[in-house]
Scaffold this motif. Structure first.
Motif, PDB file in Angstrom:
ATOM      1  N   THR A  32       0.810  -1.225   0.000  1.00  0.00           N
ATOM      2  CA  THR A  32       0.000   0.000   0.000  1.00  0.00           C
ATOM      3  C   THR A  32       0.841   1.271   0.000  1.00  0.00           C
ATOM      4  N   LEU A  33       2.138   1.171   0.252  1.00  0.00           N
ATOM      5  CA  LEU A  33       2.999   2.345   0.354  1.00  0.00           C
ATOM      6  C   LEU A  33       3.416   2.884  -1.005  1.00  0.00           C
ATOM      7  N   TRP A  34       3.316   2.061  -2.027  1.00  0.00           N
ATOM      8  CA  TRP A  34       3.844   2.397  -3.346  1.00  0.00           C
ATOM      9  C   TRP A  34       2.782   3.036  -4.225  1.00  0.00           C
ATOM     10  N   HIS A  35       3.228   3.906  -5.125  1.00  0.00           N
ATOM     11  CA  HIS A  35       2.321   4.432  -6.147  1.00  0.00           C
ATOM     12  C   HIS A  35       1.823   3.262  -6.990  1.00  0.00           C
ATOM     13  N   PRO A  36       0.513   3.158  -7.231  1.00  0.00           N
ATOM     14  CA  PRO A  36      -0.038   1.956  -7.875  1.00  0.00           C
ATOM     15  C   PRO A  36       0.417   1.741  -9.311  1.00  0.00           C
ATOM     16  N   ARG A  37       0.818   2.807 -10.007  1.00  0.00           N
ATOM     17  CA  ARG A  37       1.265   2.644 -11.401  1.00  0.00           C
ATOM     18  C   ARG A  37       2.774   2.788 -11.550  1.00  0.00           C
ATOM     19  N   ASP A  38       3.351   3.710 -10.806  1.00  0.00           N
ATOM     20  CA  ASP A  38       4.721   4.134 -11.089  1.00  0.00           C
ATOM     21  C   ASP A  38       5.747   3.720 -10.050  1.00  0.00           C
ATOM     22  N   GLY A  39       5.380   2.952  -9.043  1.00  0.00           N
ATOM     23  CA  GLY A  39       6.326   2.587  -7.995  1.00  0.00           C
ATOM     24  C   GLY A  39       7.536   1.853  -8.552  1.00  0.00           C
ATOM     25  N   TRP A  40       8.728   2.298  -8.149  1.00  0.00           N
ATOM     26  CA  TRP A  40       9.977   1.744  -8.689  1.00  0.00           C
ATOM     27  C   TRP A  40      11.026   1.690  -7.584  1.00  0.00           C
ATOM     28  N   MET A  41      11.741   0.568  -7.507  1.00  0.00           N
ATOM     29  CA  MET A  41      12.771   0.378  -6.489  1.00  0.00           C
ATOM     30  C   MET A  41      14.125   0.143  -7.134  1.00  0.00           C
ATOM     31  N   ASN A  42      15.117   0.899  -6.695  1.00  0.00           N
ATOM     32  CA  ASN A  42      16.509   0.668  -7.081  1.00  0.00           C
ATOM     33  C   ASN A  42      17.266   0.237  -5.836  1.00  0.00           C
ATOM     34  N   ALA A  43      18.069  -0.797  -5.972  1.00  0.00           N
ATOM     35  CA  ALA A  43      18.903  -1.260  -4.861  1.00  0.00           C
ATOM     36  C   ALA A  43      20.130  -1.931  -5.457  1.00  0.00           C
ATOM     37  N   THR A  44      21.027  -2.369  -4.606  1.00  0.00           N
ATOM     38  CA  THR A  44      22.206  -3.073  -5.094  1.00  0.00           C
ATOM     39  C   THR A  44      21.801  -4.314  -5.880  1.00  0.00           C
ATOM     40  N   TRP A  45      20.842  -5.060  -5.360  1.00  0.00           N
ATOM     41  CA  TRP A  45      20.501  -6.376  -5.901  1.00  0.00           C
ATOM     42  C   TRP A  45      19.232  -6.382  -6.749  1.00  0.00           C
ATOM     43  N   PHE A  46      18.542  -5.238  -6.853  1.00  0.00           N
ATOM     44  CA  PHE A  46      17.261  -5.208  -7.554  1.00  0.00           C
ATOM     45  C   PHE A  46      17.013  -3.826  -8.155  1.00  0.00           C
ATOM     46  N   GLN A  47      16.526  -3.803  -9.396  1.00  0.00           N
ATOM     47  CA  GLN A  47      16.060  -2.582 -10.041  1.00  0.00           C
ATOM     48  C   GLN A  47      14.799  -2.955 -10.817  1.00  0.00           C
ATOM     49  N   GLY A  48      13.658  -2.411 -10.388  1.00  0.00           N
ATOM     50  CA  GLY A  48      12.430  -2.762 -11.087  1.00  0.00           C
ATOM     51  C   GLY A  48      11.202  -2.212 -10.402  1.00  0.00           C
ATOM     52  N   SER A  49      10.047  -2.652 -10.885  1.00  0.00           N
ATOM     53  CA  SER A  49       8.764  -2.146 -10.405  1.00  0.00           C
ATOM     54  C   SER A  49       8.503  -2.582  -8.974  1.00  0.00           C
ATOM     55  N   ALA A  50       7.639  -1.828  -8.309  1.00  0.00           N
ATOM     56  CA  ALA A  50       7.291  -2.160  -6.926  1.00  0.00           C
ATOM     57  C   ALA A  50       6.704  -3.562  -6.798  1.00  0.00           C
ATOM     58  N   PRO A  51       5.755  -3.971  -7.675  1.00  0.00           N
ATOM     59  CA  PRO A  51       5.236  -5.345  -7.541  1.00  0.00           C
ATOM     60  C   PRO A  51       6.329  -6.407  -7.669  1.00  0.00           C
ATOM     61  N   ASP A  52       7.268  -6.195  -8.590  1.00  0.00           N
ATOM     62  CA  ASP A  52       8.351  -7.163  -8.738  1.00  0.00           C
ATOM     63  C   ASP A  52       9.285  -7.138  -7.536  1.00  0.00           C
ATOM     64  N   PHE A  53       9.507  -5.953  -6.965  1.00  0.00           N
ATOM     65  CA  PHE A  53      10.340  -5.859  -5.775  1.00  0.00           C
ATOM     66  C   PHE A  53       9.686  -6.567  -4.591  1.00  0.00           C
ATOM     67  N   ILE A  54       8.390  -6.383  -4.442  1.00  0.00           N
ATOM     68  CA  ILE A  54       7.669  -7.058  -3.358  1.00  0.00           C
ATOM     69  C   ILE A  54       7.770  -8.571  -3.524  1.00  0.00           C
ATOM     70  N   LYS A  55       7.589  -9.042  -4.747  1.00  0.00           N
ATOM     71  CA  LYS A  55       7.679 -10.480  -5.017  1.00  0.00           C
ATOM     72  C   LYS A  55       9.074 -11.009  -4.692  1.00  0.00           C
ATOM     73  N   ALA A  56      10.108 -10.303  -5.165  1.00  0.00           N
ATOM     74  CA  ALA A  56      11.477 -10.750  -4.918  1.00  0.00           C
ATOM     75  C   ALA A  56      11.823 -10.695  -3.432  1.00  0.00           C
ATOM     76  N   SER A  57      11.357  -9.648  -2.742  1.00  0.00           N
ATOM     77  CA  SER A  57      11.610  -9.528  -1.305  1.00  0.00           C
ATOM     78  C   SER A  57      10.919 -10.644  -0.539  1.00  0.00           C
ATOM     79  N   ARG A  58       9.698 -10.941  -0.938  1.00  0.00           N
ATOM     80  CA  ARG A  58       8.952 -12.006  -0.267  1.00  0.00           C
ATOM     81  C   ARG A  58       9.630 -13.357  -0.465  1.00  0.00           C
ATOM     82  N   GLU A  59      10.052 -13.624  -1.689  1.00  0.00           N
ATOM     83  CA  GLU A  59      10.735 -14.896  -1.956  1.00  0.00           C
ATOM     84  C   GLU A  59      12.015 -15.003  -1.143  1.00  0.00           C
ATOM     85  N   GLY A  60      12.771 -13.905  -1.063  1.00  0.00           N
ATOM     86  CA  GLY A  60      13.983 -13.922  -0.264  1.00  0.00           C
ATOM     87  C   GLY A  60      13.697 -14.132   1.218  1.00  0.00           C
ATOM     88  N   PHE A  61      12.689 -13.423   1.714  1.00  0.00           N
ATOM     89  CA  PHE A  61      12.292 -13.534   3.116  1.00  0.00           C
ATOM     90  C   PHE A  61      11.930 -14.976   3.458  1.00  0.00           C
TER      91      PHE A  61
END
Length: 198
Positions: A32-61
């Motif tokens: 719910t914290l991310w903009h629904p269309r434009d949310g974007w995350m850059n990090a050392t290990w990930f660069q991509g949309s908020a939904p993809d970041f959430i998915k990757a973070s969840r899988e890692g967790f």
């Protein structure tokens, strides 16, 4: 309180919720914290949309990747329905390097581009600034020898974090913003343009 005070308070709450909900694995509220269309995350290990970041973070967790965040001082510049926030932070990751359990701590800032969407603040883009890091063995009596070629592939601000993440199988992005340099100056310019376009 003025509207600007209210906006800054709401933005600070968003930033705090980001760290708490992500680290706790509260993925429904985290989304719910991310903009629904434009949310974007850059990090050392990930660069991509908020939904993809959430998915990757969840899988890692769920597979035991241990990355935690701690927050410090905060400031936000607000211009209408847009804002840029900076928050002091540390990234803490526990991992295994060649059979040795280690902790890596990276200190820096979250540099956030935010927009008001349907009356509430949302995160459009997050770009960490990596200022300095260090690596320690969990057992201080344990010896660990790092590969200097791998360590020196990355900037000083996050070279130990990159080392740990590369060893864990992540593809780590080079050239991310540090305390000084062209990358962070470009980020500041992008932040200024974001605010003036409001």
């Amino acid at each position: 309180m003025t509207q600007a005070d209210t906006d800054r308070q709401e933005i600070r709450q968003l930033v705090e919720n980001w760290a708490l909900w992500r680290d706790a694995g509260d993925w429904t509220r985290f989304a719910t914290l991310w903009h629904p269309r434009d949310g974007w995350m850059n990090a050392t290990w990930f660069q991509g949309s908020a939904p993809d970041f959430i998915k990757a973070s969840r899988e890692g967790f769920e597979s035991g990747v241990s990355i935690l965040h701690f927050l410090g001082g905060h400031t936000a510049d607000v211009s209408g329905d847009r804002a840029v926030a900076q928050t002091k932070m540390t990234i803490n990751q526990r991992a295994d390097i060649d059979g040795v359990e280690v902790d890596v701590v990276c200190t820096g800032r979250f540099y956030d581009f935010l927009a008001r969407h349907k009356g509430r603040w949302t995160l459009v883009r997050r770009q960490p600034i990596y200022e300095k890091d260090r690596l320690d063995t969990v057992d201080p009596a344990t010896r660990l020898t790092l590969d200097p070629r791998l360590l020196n592939r990355y900037p000083t601000g996050y070279r130990h974090l990159a080392y740990v993440q590369t060893k864990a199988g992540f593809t780590v992005k080079d050239g991310l913003p540090g305390l000084t340099g062209a990358a962070v100056e470009q980020l500041y310019s992008e932040g200024e343009r974001w605010l003036t376009a409001a």
